[in-house]
Design an enzyme around this catalytic site. Structure first.
Site, PDB file in Angstrom:
ATOM      1  N   TYR A  42      -3.552 -11.474 -18.037  1.00 35.91           N
ATOM      2  CA  TYR A  42      -2.836 -12.672 -18.504  1.00 35.91           C
ATOM      3  C   TYR A  42      -2.908 -13.811 -17.479  1.00 35.91           C
ATOM      4  CZ  TYR A  42       1.379 -10.620 -16.194  1.00 35.91           C
ATOM      5  OH  TYR A  42       2.273 -10.071 -15.315  1.00 35.91           O
TER       6      TYR A  42
ATOM      7  N   GLY B 249       0.796  -1.239   0.000  1.00 37.30           N
ATOM      8  CA  GLY B 249       0.000   0.000   0.000  1.00 37.30           C
ATOM      9  C   GLY B 249       0.823   1.281   0.000  1.00 37.30           C
ATOM     10  N   GLY B 250       2.149   1.151  -0.013  1.00 37.87           N
ATOM     11  CA  GLY B 250       2.988   2.358   0.068  1.00 37.87           C
ATOM     12  C   GLY B 250       3.306   2.978  -1.277  1.00 37.87           C
TER      13      GLY B 250
HETATM   14  C1  HXC Z   1      15.806 -12.282 -14.724  1.00 40.72           C
HETATM   15  C2  HXC Z   1      15.832 -11.748 -12.484  1.00 40.72           C
HETATM   16  C3  HXC Z   1      15.467 -10.411 -12.778  1.00 40.72           C
HETATM   17  C4  HXC Z   1      15.281 -10.052 -14.151  1.00 40.72           C
HETATM   18  C5  HXC Z   1      15.686 -10.604 -10.621  1.00 40.72           C
HETATM   19  N1  HXC Z   1      15.950 -11.805 -11.145  1.00 40.72           N
HETATM   20  N2  HXC Z   1      15.379  -9.725 -11.599  1.00 40.72           N
HETATM   21  N3  HXC Z   1      15.988 -12.672 -13.423  1.00 40.72           N
HETATM   22  N4  HXC Z   1      15.465 -11.021 -15.090  1.00 40.72           N
HETATM   23  N5  HXC Z   1      14.943  -8.810 -14.516  1.00 40.72           N
HETATM   24  C6  HXC Z   1      16.336 -13.000 -10.411  1.00 40.72           C
HETATM   25  C7  HXC Z   1      17.620 -12.797  -9.641  1.00 40.72           C
HETATM   26  O1  HXC Z   1      18.760 -13.009 -10.456  1.00 40.72           O
HETATM   27  C8  HXC Z   1      17.478 -13.838  -8.531  1.00 40.72           C
HETATM   28  O2  HXC Z   1      17.781 -15.130  -9.003  1.00 40.72           O
HETATM   29  C9  HXC Z   1      16.002 -13.834  -8.247  1.00 40.72           C
HETATM   30  O3  HXC Z   1      15.367 -13.300  -9.411  1.00 40.72           O
HETATM   31  C10 HXC Z   1      15.662 -12.945  -7.053  1.00 40.72           C
HETATM   32  O4  HXC Z   1      16.149 -11.635  -7.321  1.00 40.72           O
HETATM   33  P1  HXC Z   1      16.367 -10.554  -6.170  1.00 40.72           P
HETATM   34  O5  HXC Z   1      16.750  -9.283  -6.801  1.00 40.72           O
HETATM   35  O6  HXC Z   1      17.261 -11.140  -5.108  1.00 40.72           O
HETATM   36  O7  HXC Z   1      14.890 -10.520  -5.533  1.00 40.72           O
HETATM   37  P2  HXC Z   1      14.201  -9.442  -4.593  1.00 40.72           P
HETATM   38  O8  HXC Z   1      15.216  -8.474  -4.042  1.00 40.72           O
HETATM   39  O9  HXC Z   1      13.386 -10.232  -3.664  1.00 40.72           O
HETATM   40  O10 HXC Z   1      13.299  -8.592  -5.608  1.00 40.72           O
HETATM   41  C11 HXC Z   1      12.137  -9.144  -6.198  1.00 40.72           C
HETATM   42  C12 HXC Z   1      11.953  -8.678  -7.644  1.00 40.72           C
HETATM   43  C13 HXC Z   1      11.999  -7.131  -7.738  1.00 40.72           C
HETATM   44  C14 HXC Z   1      10.598  -9.243  -8.124  1.00 40.72           C
HETATM   45  C15 HXC Z   1      13.056  -9.251  -8.496  1.00 40.72           C
HETATM   46  O11 HXC Z   1      11.786  -6.723  -9.071  1.00 40.72           O
HETATM   47  C16 HXC Z   1      11.002  -6.453  -6.836  1.00 40.72           C
HETATM   48  O12 HXC Z   1      11.268  -6.253  -5.650  1.00 40.72           O
HETATM   49  N6  HXC Z   1       9.819  -6.111  -7.352  1.00 40.72           N
HETATM   50  C17 HXC Z   1       8.732  -5.497  -6.562  1.00 40.72           C
HETATM   51  C18 HXC Z   1       7.931  -4.497  -7.321  1.00 40.72           C
HETATM   52  C19 HXC Z   1       7.446  -4.927  -8.674  1.00 40.72           C
HETATM   53  O13 HXC Z   1       7.972  -5.867  -9.298  1.00 40.72           O
HETATM   54  N7  HXC Z   1       6.446  -4.216  -9.150  1.00 40.72           N
HETATM   55  C20 HXC Z   1       5.838  -4.446 -10.438  1.00 40.72           C
HETATM   56  C21 HXC Z   1       4.559  -5.177 -10.318  1.00 40.72           C
HETATM   57  S1  HXC Z   1       3.759  -4.898 -11.820  1.00 40.72           S
HETATM   58  P3  HXC Z   1      19.238 -15.833  -8.734  1.00 40.72           P
HETATM   59  O14 HXC Z   1      19.112 -17.193  -9.328  1.00 40.72           O
HETATM   60  O15 HXC Z   1      20.250 -14.970  -9.419  1.00 40.72           O
HETATM   61  O16 HXC Z   1      19.423 -15.868  -7.235  1.00 40.72           O
HETATM   62  C22 HXC Z   1       2.872  -6.187 -12.317  1.00 40.72           C
HETATM   63  C23 HXC Z   1       2.030  -5.848 -13.534  1.00 40.72           C
HETATM   64  C24 HXC Z   1       1.493  -7.020 -14.242  1.00 40.72           C
HETATM   65  O17 HXC Z   1       2.893  -7.213 -11.745  1.00 40.72           O
HETATM   66  C25 HXC Z   1       0.634  -6.726 -15.451  1.00 40.72           C
HETATM   67  C26 HXC Z   1       1.049  -5.648 -16.410  1.00 40.72           C
HETATM   68  C27 HXC Z   1       0.014  -5.381 -17.460  1.00 40.72           C
HETATM   69  P1  NAP Z   2       4.302  -1.339  -7.443  1.00 37.80           P
HETATM   70  O1  NAP Z   2       4.179   0.091  -7.063  1.00 37.80           O
HETATM   71  O2  NAP Z   2       5.668  -1.886  -7.672  1.00 37.80           O
HETATM   72  O3  NAP Z   2       3.542  -2.180  -6.353  1.00 37.80           O
HETATM   73  C1  NAP Z   2       4.013  -3.343  -5.780  1.00 37.80           C
HETATM   74  C2  NAP Z   2       3.975  -3.158  -4.272  1.00 37.80           C
HETATM   75  O4  NAP Z   2       4.220  -4.421  -3.667  1.00 37.80           O
HETATM   76  C3  NAP Z   2       5.037  -2.198  -3.756  1.00 37.80           C
HETATM   77  O5  NAP Z   2       4.486  -1.320  -2.826  1.00 37.80           O
HETATM   78  C4  NAP Z   2       6.045  -3.124  -3.069  1.00 37.80           C
HETATM   79  O6  NAP Z   2       6.648  -2.484  -1.954  1.00 37.80           O
HETATM   80  C5  NAP Z   2       5.153  -4.268  -2.631  1.00 37.80           C
HETATM   81  N1  NAP Z   2       5.905  -5.516  -2.491  1.00 37.80           N
HETATM   82  C6  NAP Z   2       6.654  -6.126  -3.432  1.00 37.80           C
HETATM   83  N2  NAP Z   2       7.217  -7.226  -2.917  1.00 37.80           N
HETATM   84  C7  NAP Z   2       6.786  -7.315  -1.640  1.00 37.80           C
HETATM   85  C8  NAP Z   2       7.026  -8.234  -0.593  1.00 37.80           C
HETATM   86  N3  NAP Z   2       7.808  -9.299  -0.764  1.00 37.80           N
HETATM   87  N4  NAP Z   2       6.436  -8.031   0.615  1.00 37.80           N
HETATM   88  C9  NAP Z   2       5.625  -6.942   0.807  1.00 37.80           C
HETATM   89  N5  NAP Z   2       5.369  -6.024  -0.154  1.00 37.80           N
HETATM   90  C10 NAP Z   2       5.956  -6.225  -1.357  1.00 37.80           C
HETATM   91  O7  NAP Z   2       3.472  -1.666  -8.773  1.00 37.80           O
HETATM   92  P2  NAP Z   2       1.933  -1.448  -9.153  1.00 37.80           P
HETATM   93  O8  NAP Z   2       1.906  -1.249 -10.600  1.00 37.80           O
HETATM   94  O9  NAP Z   2       1.312  -0.467  -8.258  1.00 37.80           O
HETATM   95  O10 NAP Z   2       1.319  -2.899  -8.869  1.00 37.80           O
HETATM   96  C11 NAP Z   2       0.284  -3.094  -7.922  1.00 37.80           C
HETATM   97  C12 NAP Z   2      -0.517  -4.328  -8.273  1.00 37.80           C
HETATM   98  O11 NAP Z   2      -1.187  -4.128  -9.508  1.00 37.80           O
HETATM   99  C13 NAP Z   2       0.301  -5.591  -8.441  1.00 37.80           C
HETATM  100  O12 NAP Z   2      -0.414  -6.694  -7.947  1.00 37.80           O
HETATM  101  C14 NAP Z   2       0.439  -5.707  -9.923  1.00 37.80           C
HETATM  102  O13 NAP Z   2       0.673  -7.030 -10.350  1.00 37.80           O
HETATM  103  C15 NAP Z   2      -0.927  -5.217 -10.350  1.00 37.80           C
HETATM  104  N6  NAP Z   2      -1.020  -4.780 -11.732  1.00 37.80           N
HETATM  105  C16 NAP Z   2      -0.418  -3.635 -12.105  1.00 37.80           C
HETATM  106  C17 NAP Z   2      -0.549  -3.211 -13.414  1.00 37.80           C
HETATM  107  C18 NAP Z   2       0.069  -1.924 -13.903  1.00 37.80           C
HETATM  108  O14 NAP Z   2       0.062  -1.686 -15.111  1.00 37.80           O
HETATM  109  N7  NAP Z   2       0.579  -1.070 -13.026  1.00 37.80           N
HETATM  110  C19 NAP Z   2      -1.266  -3.989 -14.334  1.00 37.80           C
HETATM  111  C20 NAP Z   2      -1.858  -5.168 -13.903  1.00 37.80           C
HETATM  112  C21 NAP Z   2      -1.725  -5.552 -12.592  1.00 37.80           C
HETATM  113  P3  NAP Z   2       8.158  -2.818  -1.511  1.00 37.80           P
HETATM  114  O15 NAP Z   2       8.974  -2.877  -2.763  1.00 37.80           O
HETATM  115  O16 NAP Z   2       8.488  -1.702  -0.590  1.00 37.80           O
HETATM  116  O17 NAP Z   2       8.097  -4.133  -0.805  1.00 37.80           O
END
Ligand code: HXC
Ligand code: NAP
Length: 285
Positions: A148, A17-18
């Site tokens: 998806y 939620g942040g």
């Molecule tokens: C390939 C990758 C990678 C990448 C990380 N990894 N990024 N592999 N391509 N781009 C691999 C790493 O090498 C590692 O594997 C493992 O994944 C874990 O990576 P960490 O960086 O240690 O993980 P962590 O610090 O826990 O971070 C998690 C994360 C990061 C998912 C990788 O991106 C994150 O914190 N995301 C949170 C916010 C987010 O993603 N928001 C977007 C949501 S949008 P190895 O084997 O090397 O150990 C969304 C929209 C969907 O979902 C729909 C759109 C229309």
């Molecule tokens: P975002 O800002 O990156 O949101 C993801 C949130 O999840 C961040 O606040 C992140 O905070 C938190 N998070 C990630 N890993 C976590 C963990 N291990 N524990 C607790 N919190 C964690 O991206 P967003 O676009 O707003 O996405 C929100 C939701 O919408 C997601 O479910 C995403 O799949 C969905 N969605 C987004 C889109 C789009 O186009 N934006 C489209 C379809 C679906 P920290 O990194 O601080 O943990």
């Protein structure tokens, strides 16, 4: 669109939620009177979001750092929310992790990391809140998936698998927990600009092509999704259970066989169709 105080009886836990959509939904819920618990891993981001929402709305926000992959941490946040507000009536499974990658290059840990955040994390929050909601005899759970989850998508296999799982959990528990007064629904958004998503999923130079895929020719606005989430979290949707509502400007339907013609100029479409019609016209007797 909604009456003031619509959510005044609600205490809603929003994971992630942040930032991004989680923050926009939290702000909307608080505007309508809900008290909030928000979590994420980055404490600074959470605290500034909580302060911003409290100042804008006057609603209380409890912000606690937590990694949803760890059930113990999630349970501690839920308990802290109950201690502070007396109960938790709503949960939004919003936290997610995602990135673009060619699947054959992924490590096992890369796959596991995304599935752990999205699917296991949503299960943890649903379990921790669900046990409490069962005791109270009421609750609403909303999970943010994406389109998806049912179409699948190239280059986001871990996320597609995890979001499909969240949808299956939603539909399963909508039946299993209805007898406890708990409803579960999902929202499937198309692209909404957020720093978290677009920095990972929108390579530079791709935006125009991404917009062309959307029949309404624009990305979503946060307020549009926040209002839909408000409806699904409010008592107004009391008979909606086990549903997934798409909010994507028509994007996923646009994968249809001939839909790509819509990006051509009208005259060209007319010309093409007329040419085919002429070539296949019945011979006159
Ligand atoms: C390939 C990758 C990678 C990448 C990380 N990894 N990024 N592999 N391509 N781009 C691999 C790493 O090498 C590692 O594997 C493992 O994944 C874990 O990576 P960490 O960086 O240690 O993980 P962590 O610090 O826990 O971070 C998690 C994360 C990061 C998912 C990788 O991106 C994150 O914190 N995301 C949170 C916010 C987010 O993603 N928001 C977007 C949501 S949008 P190895 O084997 O090397 O150990 C969304 C929209 C969907 O979902 C729909 C759109 C229309
Ligand atoms: P975002 O800002 O990156 O949101 C993801 C949130 O999840 C961040 O606040 C992140 O905070 C938190 N998070 C990630 N890993 C976590 C963990 N291990 N524990 C607790 N919190 C964690 O991206 P967003 O676009 O707003 O996405 C929100 C939701 O919408 C997601 O479910 C995403 O799949 C969905 N969605 C987004 C889109 C789009 O186009 N934006 C489209 C379809 C679906 P920290 O990194 O601080 O943990």
């Amino acid at each position: 669109m909604f009456k003031d105080g619509l959510l005044a009886d609600e205490v809603i836990f929003v994971t992630g939620g942040g930032s991004g959509l989680g923050k926009s939904m939290s702000l909307r819920f608080a505007e309508l009177g809900a008290r909030l618990v928000i979590c994420g891993r980055r404490e600074g981001i959470l605290e500034s979001a909580a302060q911003e929402i409290e100042e804008a709305t006057g609603s209380e926000v409890l912000a606690l750092p937590c990694d949803v992959r760890d059930l113990g941490q999630v349970e501690a946040v839920v308990q802290a929310g109950i201690d502070r507000f007396g109960h938790i009536s709503g949960l939004v499974n919003n936290a997610a992790g995602n990135f673009l990658a060619q699947t054959e290059t992924l490590s096992s840990n890369a796959f596991r990391t995304v599935v752990d955040i999205v699917l296991t994390g949503s299960f943890h929050a649903t379990l921790a809140c669900g046990r409490h909601m069962i005791e109270k005899g009421r609750g609403t759970v909303l999970s943010i998936t994406t389109t998806y989850a049912w179409t699948g998508s190239a280059f986001v296999v871990p996320s597609a698998c995890a979001k499909a799982g969240v949808l299956a959990m939603t539909r399963s528990l909508a039946v299993e927990w209805a007898r406890y007064g708990i409803r579960l629904n999902a929202i499937a958004p198309g692209p909404f600009p957020t720093e978290g998503a677009f920095s990972r999923l929108m390579p530079p130079g791709i935006e125009e092509a991404a917009i062309r895929k959307i029949p309404l020719r624009r990305f979503g606005e946060h307020q549009e999704l926040a209002n839909l989430a408000t409806y699904l979290m409010s008592p107004q949707s009391a008979y909606v259970n086990g549903e997934v509502v798409t909010i994507d400007g028509g994007e996923w339907l646009n994968g249809g066989e001939f839909n790509h013609f819509t990006s051509l100029p009208d005259e060209q479409i007319d010309g093409m169709f007329e040419q085919l019609r002429a070539a296949t016209r019945k011979p006159s007797k």
